[in-house]
Write an enzyme that holds these catalytic residues in place. Sequence first.
Site, PDB file in Angstrom:
ATOM      1  N   ASP A  51       0.828  -1.202   0.000  1.00 57.36           N
ATOM      2  CA  ASP A  51       0.000   0.000   0.000  1.00 57.36           C
ATOM      3  C   ASP A  51       0.863   1.254   0.000  1.00 57.36           C
ATOM      4  O   ASP A  51       2.087   1.204   0.215  1.00 57.36           O
ATOM      5  CB  ASP A  51      -0.909   0.016   1.229  1.00 57.36           C
ATOM      6  CG  ASP A  51      -1.954  -1.088   1.199  1.00 57.36           C
ATOM      7  OD1 ASP A  51      -2.312  -1.538   0.096  1.00 57.36           O
ATOM      8  OD2 ASP A  51      -2.417  -1.498   2.283  1.00 57.36           O
ATOM      9  N   TYR A 126       6.861  -9.623   7.036  1.00 56.15           N
ATOM     10  CA  TYR A 126       6.907  -8.173   7.237  1.00 56.15           C
ATOM     11  C   TYR A 126       7.511  -7.868   8.596  1.00 56.15           C
ATOM     12  O   TYR A 126       7.467  -8.682   9.529  1.00 56.15           O
ATOM     13  CB  TYR A 126       5.499  -7.579   7.201  1.00 56.15           C
ATOM     14  CG  TYR A 126       4.891  -7.437   5.837  1.00 56.15           C
ATOM     15  CD1 TYR A 126       4.947  -6.236   5.136  1.00 56.15           C
ATOM     16  CD2 TYR A 126       4.234  -8.503   5.234  1.00 56.15           C
ATOM     17  CE1 TYR A 126       4.374  -6.105   3.878  1.00 56.15           C
ATOM     18  CE2 TYR A 126       3.661  -8.384   3.973  1.00 56.15           C
ATOM     19  CZ  TYR A 126       3.734  -7.179   3.309  1.00 56.15           C
ATOM     20  OH  TYR A 126       3.173  -7.039   2.063  1.00 56.15           O
TER      21      TYR A 126
END
Length: 281
Positions: A51, A126
């Site tokens: 994003d 992540y």
Amino acid sequence: MRIRLDIAYDGTHFRGWARQPGLRTVQGTLEDGLARIVGGSVRLVVAGRTDAGVHAAGQVAHVDLDDEQSERVLARQGRGGASDPVEALSRRIQGVLGAYSDVAVLRTSRAPEGFDARFSAVWRRYSYRLADQAAGYDPLERHRTTTVRGELDVEVMDAAARSLRGLHDFAAYCKPRDEATTIRTLLEFDWHRDPEGVLVAHVRADAFCHSMVRALVGACVAVGEGRLGPDDLVRIRDAAARVPEVKVLAARGLTLAEVGYPADDLLAVRAEQTRNRRDGE
């Protein structure tokens, strides 16, 4: 010829990975740079779209070049250049992007047979960085660290995070999308403080639904602040519905750290399995 690209970027000034008309994106920047080198349009396939504002240290993509494009890579590099188009592409892409670009192609390599950057992947990992009052504010890290008020209890956050591991429906921690599954296998989720006192989460799963990592982090922050108990995160997950206590934290603290793939002889099988599963969702 399929080429694997290992990519890093500072997502601060990008509107995410995916190309969007009139907006600066990672995909658009890289594809435009590659087009200058090969003399025609190319399309990147990525392991996972990020994003706006999200960073990457270990993003993976692939690009397919036909014979003519491969020849152009070699022909346009000048005297004394490489004889292998993969090596030549590696040398030229960073020159096109610029010395201090906020995106870099760290490595290029000839992809093994059956490799697909998206569908062959078996997991994505992540990291998320948080600075609380105990860590203090470092202006040099402001683009990749989210700041929160007060002091967080990292031990209860770690315990809460670990309790969420496994194969579950994570609808409570995902932004809903029509006809998209929210069932994921959370392989790793834990918290610790680094040597500077910054709280760092490691989150690894077979795949992530939209905003999942930032929502999981937001839930742990609520636990660290005492607004939720460690056992509440499992209760919220099992209810499979979004709740106001779980806030999606800022993108700046999130970095795609690594993408995992199986052994070369299993790449094609994995890709086919993933495609079939996605088609059935």
